[in-house]
Write an enzyme that holds these catalytic residues in place. Structure first.
Site, PDB file in Angstrom:
ATOM      1  N   PHE A 178       0.804  -1.229   0.000  1.00  0.00           N
ATOM      2  CA  PHE A 178       0.000   0.000   0.000  1.00  0.00           C
ATOM      3  C   PHE A 178       0.834   1.275   0.000  1.00  0.00           C
ATOM      4  CE2 PHE A 178       0.784  -0.002   4.606  1.00  0.00           C
ATOM      5  CZ  PHE A 178       0.890   1.355   4.858  1.00  0.00           C
ATOM      6  N   LYS A 183      -1.209  -6.893  -9.549  1.00  0.00           N
ATOM      7  CA  LYS A 183      -2.226  -7.007  -8.493  1.00  0.00           C
ATOM      8  C   LYS A 183      -1.834  -5.990  -7.419  1.00  0.00           C
ATOM      9  CE  LYS A 183      -3.053  -8.340  -4.789  1.00  0.00           C
ATOM     10  NZ  LYS A 183      -3.390  -7.393  -3.678  1.00  0.00           N
ATOM     11  N   GLU A 239      -5.049  -3.844  -2.230  1.00  0.00           N
ATOM     12  CA  GLU A 239      -6.495  -3.562  -2.230  1.00  0.00           C
ATOM     13  C   GLU A 239      -6.808  -2.265  -1.481  1.00  0.00           C
ATOM     14  OE1 GLU A 239      -4.854  -5.931  -0.814  1.00  0.00           O
ATOM     15  OE2 GLU A 239      -5.566  -6.398   1.210  1.00  0.00           O
ATOM     16  N   ARG A 240      -5.823  -1.768  -0.694  1.00  0.00           N
ATOM     17  CA  ARG A 240      -6.072  -0.544   0.081  1.00  0.00           C
ATOM     18  C   ARG A 240      -5.876   0.708  -0.765  1.00  0.00           C
ATOM     19  NH1 ARG A 240      -3.100  -1.337   5.794  1.00  0.00           N
ATOM     20  NH2 ARG A 240      -1.659  -2.795   4.826  1.00  0.00           N
ATOM     21  N   SER A 258       5.039  -6.980   3.411  1.00  0.00           N
ATOM     22  CA  SER A 258       5.599  -7.294   4.733  1.00  0.00           C
ATOM     23  C   SER A 258       6.360  -8.618   4.685  1.00  0.00           C
ATOM     24  CB  SER A 258       4.453  -7.374   5.747  1.00  0.00           C
ATOM     25  OG  SER A 258       3.541  -8.374   5.345  1.00  0.00           O
ATOM     26  N   CYS A 305       9.655   1.525   3.523  1.00  0.00           N
ATOM     27  CA  CYS A 305      10.547   0.407   3.863  1.00  0.00           C
ATOM     28  C   CYS A 305      11.979   0.892   4.026  1.00  0.00           C
ATOM     29  CB  CYS A 305      10.479  -0.672   2.806  1.00  0.00           C
ATOM     30  SG  CYS A 305      11.229  -0.163   1.261  1.00  0.00           S
ATOM     31  N   GLU A 339       8.618  -3.763  13.348  1.00  0.00           N
ATOM     32  CA  GLU A 339       8.355  -2.716  12.352  1.00  0.00           C
ATOM     33  C   GLU A 339       7.054  -2.008  12.731  1.00  0.00           C
ATOM     34  OE1 GLU A 339       7.485  -3.982   8.272  1.00  0.00           O
ATOM     35  OE2 GLU A 339       8.399  -2.137   7.523  1.00  0.00           O
TER      36      GLU A 339
HETATM   37  P1  NAD Z   1       1.264  -6.595   3.045  1.00  0.00           P
HETATM   38  O1  NAD Z   1       2.253  -7.700   3.162  1.00  0.00           O
HETATM   39  O2  NAD Z   1       0.129  -6.568   4.007  1.00  0.00           O
HETATM   40  O3  NAD Z   1       0.584  -6.621   1.577  1.00  0.00           O
HETATM   41  C1  NAD Z   1       1.360  -6.684   0.411  1.00  0.00           C
HETATM   42  C2  NAD Z   1       0.570  -7.432  -0.664  1.00  0.00           C
HETATM   43  O4  NAD Z   1       0.306  -8.763  -0.217  1.00  0.00           O
HETATM   44  C3  NAD Z   1      -0.787  -6.803  -0.975  1.00  0.00           C
HETATM   45  O5  NAD Z   1      -0.974  -6.803  -2.363  1.00  0.00           O
HETATM   46  C4  NAD Z   1      -1.791  -7.710  -0.258  1.00  0.00           C
HETATM   47  O6  NAD Z   1      -3.003  -7.819  -0.965  1.00  0.00           O
HETATM   48  C5  NAD Z   1      -1.089  -9.048  -0.197  1.00  0.00           C
HETATM   49  N1  NAD Z   1      -1.367  -9.789   1.040  1.00  0.00           N
HETATM   50  C6  NAD Z   1      -1.540  -9.264   2.290  1.00  0.00           C
HETATM   51  N2  NAD Z   1      -1.733 -10.262   3.180  1.00  0.00           N
HETATM   52  C7  NAD Z   1      -1.679 -11.431   2.494  1.00  0.00           C
HETATM   53  C8  NAD Z   1      -1.779 -12.813   2.868  1.00  0.00           C
HETATM   54  N3  NAD Z   1      -2.009 -13.163   4.128  1.00  0.00           N
HETATM   55  N4  NAD Z   1      -1.680 -13.733   1.896  1.00  0.00           N
HETATM   56  C9  NAD Z   1      -1.445 -13.386   0.612  1.00  0.00           C
HETATM   57  N5  NAD Z   1      -1.333 -12.097   0.213  1.00  0.00           N
HETATM   58  C10 NAD Z   1      -1.446 -11.132   1.132  1.00  0.00           C
HETATM   59  O7  NAD Z   1       2.086  -5.232   3.072  1.00  0.00           O
HETATM   60  P2  NAD Z   1       1.507  -3.748   3.174  1.00  0.00           P
HETATM   61  O8  NAD Z   1       0.994  -3.516   4.550  1.00  0.00           O
HETATM   62  O9  NAD Z   1       0.626  -3.468   2.019  1.00  0.00           O
HETATM   63  O10 NAD Z   1       2.851  -2.902   2.946  1.00  0.00           O
HETATM   64  C11 NAD Z   1       3.725  -2.544   3.975  1.00  0.00           C
HETATM   65  C12 NAD Z   1       4.860  -3.532   4.101  1.00  0.00           C
HETATM   66  O11 NAD Z   1       5.583  -3.611   2.876  1.00  0.00           O
HETATM   67  C13 NAD Z   1       5.887  -3.108   5.144  1.00  0.00           C
HETATM   68  O12 NAD Z   1       6.308  -4.248   5.849  1.00  0.00           O
HETATM   69  C14 NAD Z   1       7.027  -2.524   4.315  1.00  0.00           C
HETATM   70  O13 NAD Z   1       8.285  -2.557   4.949  1.00  0.00           O
HETATM   71  C15 NAD Z   1       6.975  -3.417   3.118  1.00  0.00           C
HETATM   72  N6  NAD Z   1       7.607  -2.803   1.952  1.00  0.00           N
HETATM   73  C16 NAD Z   1       8.819  -3.284   1.562  1.00  0.00           C
HETATM   74  C17 NAD Z   1       9.464  -2.718   0.495  1.00  0.00           C
HETATM   75  C18 NAD Z   1      10.809  -3.224   0.066  1.00  0.00           C
HETATM   76  O14 NAD Z   1      11.334  -2.732  -0.918  1.00  0.00           O
HETATM   77  N7  NAD Z   1      11.398  -4.183   0.747  1.00  0.00           N
HETATM   78  C19 NAD Z   1       8.881  -1.652  -0.206  1.00  0.00           C
HETATM   79  C20 NAD Z   1       7.635  -1.195   0.210  1.00  0.00           C
HETATM   80  C21 NAD Z   1       7.009  -1.787   1.299  1.00  0.00           C
END
Ligand code: NAD
Length: 500
Positions: free
Chosen positions: A167, A191, A194-195, A244, A299, A400
């Site tokens: 997101f 994909k 969704e937020r 994450s 991140c 985090e």
């Molecule tokens: P998230 O893991 O909740 O969601 C990321 C994606 O995974 C979304 O598209 C979501 O629909 C999907 N998803 C969520 N839960 C899922 C599950 N249980 N099973 C399958 N798919 C699922 O992450 P977020 O809250 O949207 O983003 C923030 C996180 O992303 C933070 O931890 C941040 O550090 C990380 N991030 C990392 C980088 C990097 O370059 N390493 C860059 C940006 C964000």
């Protein structure tokens, strides 16, 4: 995120409230998703409902995969110089609609307009790099590997790839992958989170106009069900994931089990080391931006400062003073330097961490709780929060938080600072502030995080360099963009030839 049962959707619009339900883009057309559940998208600055995301699953993903599979043979046969023409057009459209994309990004995510603009610029940087694919995709050759026998290695596209994105950078992160994958001759599915589905909705309007053949680039909205369908679909050759760490690990494992290439960029807990010889004013100003930029939802944020020895007093004083200058409010308003956090639930989660920090005995030097924007009473605002006297084992120093909370730890010397960084299970990014080249080199040598800033607060993603962390912050081997993108999105075909 809150979900609701089916709203009355007419041509992509909710007929009862006029709130837009985002559509999928499959095979060159906008289509309604096959969903019975919908996520709500709210403007974090106002709390107002701005759109609904269809939480589709296997049926929508399969439709997109079939379109992408059908498009693949023709796209693959398109010469690379021709494949990049829609990307040149896309770049032009992006420049023209730059402000619209940035504005939509701020409305759905909350970051300031200036922050959105920077992220859109980095998205475009990836198109700039991808148009060079006729050169970057070249292979290698060697004459006479044995007498009269020659050998070549050519890069070939692999098939259908998908990106699953988080997101916090709704416009930028999908563009870390899409331009490179399609320039290499693959077809693609995005994909988005969704937020925050709206930035990609507007970007796909540009993609539609850019003139890619039908099915080359597709958009599917959804959450976990859509992710699982992507991971399990036999028609998808590889997945680029950002999010994450627990989900990154899950995606890597499940995708690999199904025989896919997977690169999964995960979460972060980044440390910034301030040496006693650092320029304290600069270190404080830059670290404050690093921690509180995008309301800490980055991140690459450095939310933990490790002050070495005598640095502790002067840097703490300056960090609190800098943080207190931050102007919180609606990111669309001029002069605002920090927007709200993404949702009410996330606000409560961050507040919970602040309470935990107090209970653990850290010293609350600046308390952002209770901040209210008089113009937007329903916004998800939190003021900057600074903790001193934090110990590495405290929850606020380990987990985090992904919000505007800065922790200051004192380390007695450089070795202790390095040990704290090395002990953490995540390793996305880190920074050091020093005037000594020796300390900077030693730090780079000894710590694991793969993105390192020397007198820089955010070791930002540069399209032409690889991007991705280490340890629990990254699952895979090939990173995002840079030369790794060409490696990830192509296979190397080695041909040995003898002519009699
Ligand atoms: P998230 O893991 O909740 O969601 C990321 C994606 O995974 C979304 O598209 C979501 O629909 C999907 N998803 C969520 N839960 C899922 C599950 N249980 N099973 C399958 N798919 C699922 O992450 P977020 O809250 O949207 O983003 C923030 C996180 O992303 C933070 O931890 C941040 O550090 C990380 N991030 C990392 C980088 C990097 O370059 N390493 C860059 C940006 C964000």
């Amino acid at each position: 995120m809150t979900t609701s049962r089916t709203p009355a959707v007419v041509n992509g619009q909710d007929a009862t409230t006029g709130v837009r339900t985002v559509q999928n883009y499959i095979g060159g057309r906008w289509v309604a998703a096959d969903a019975t559940r919908f996520g709500e998208v709210r403007n974090p600055a106002t709390g107002a409902l701005v759109a609904r995301t269809p939480l589709g699953g296997a049926a929508d993903v399969d439709r997109a995969v079939q379109a992408a599979l059908q498009a693949f043979p023709g796209w693959r046969r398109t010469p690379p110089v021709n494949r990049v023409r829609p990307l040149f057009k896309l770049k032009d459209l992006f420049e023209r609609r730059f402000e619209d994309v940035a504005r939509v990004c701020t409305i759905e995510h909350g970051k300031t307009l200036e922050e959105s603009r920077s992220s859109v610029r980095r998205a475009i940087d990836n198109i700039d790099l991808a148009v060079g694919i006729p050169d970057r995709m070249m292979g290698t050759a060697l004459e006479d590997i044995a007498a009269g026998i020659d050998c070549t290695s050519m890069r070939q596209p692999v098939g259908v790839f998908a990106a699953i994105t988080p997101f916090n950078f709704p416009a930028m992160v999908p563009m870390w992958f899409l331009p490179h994958a399609v320039a290499c001759g693959n077809t693609f599915i995005v994909k988005p989170s969704e937020r925050v589905p709206l930035s990609q909705a507007i970007i796909f309007e540009l993609i539609h106009e850019a003139g890619f053949p039908e099915g080359v680039v597709n958009l599917v909205n959804g959450a976990k069900d859509a992710v699982d369908a992507i991971l399990d679909h036999p028609g998808i050759a590889g997945v680029s994931f950002v999010g994450s760490s627990p989900v990154a690990h899950y995606v890597y494992k499940r995708g690999a089990e199904k025989g896919k290439r997977v690169q999964a960029l995960g979460g972060a807990k980044n440390f910034v080391v301030v040496m006693p010889d650092a320029d304290m004013d600069r270190a404080a100003a830059v670290s404050t931006e690093s921690c509180f930029g995008c309301a800490g939802e980055r991140c690459l944020a450095n939310p933990v400062v490790i002050a070495v020895g005598d640095a502790c007093g002067p840097i703490t004083e300056r960090l609190v003073a800098e943080a207190a200058k931050i102007r919180v409010g609606d990111g669309l308003e001029p002069g605002v330097t920090m927007g709200p956090v993404i949702s009410k639930e996330h606000l409560q989660r961050i507040t919970g961490y602040i309470e935990k920090g107090v209970a653990e005995g850290a010293k609350l030097l600046l308390d952002g709780r209770g901040f209210k924007d008089p113009k937007h009473q329903d916004g998800y605002f939190l003021g900057p929060t600074v903790f001193g006297e934090v110990r590495p084992e405290m929850v606020i120093a380990r987990e985090e938080i992904f919000g505007p909370v800065l922790c200051i730890i004192r380390a007695k010397d450089f070795d202790e600072a390095v040990a704290i960084v090395r002990k953490h299970e995540l390793g996305n990014a880190t920074s050091i502030f020093t005037t000594s080249g020796k300390w900077a080199r030693e730090y780079r040598y000894r710590v694991e995080p793969s993105m390192l800033g020397v007198n820089i607060g955010v070791a930002a993603p540069m399209a032409f360099f690889p991007f991705g962390g280490a340890k629990g912050s990254f699952y895979g081997d090939l990173k995002a963009h840079g030369r790794d993108a060409v490696e990830f999105y192509t296979d190397k075909k080695v041909t040995i030839t003898r002519w009699f």
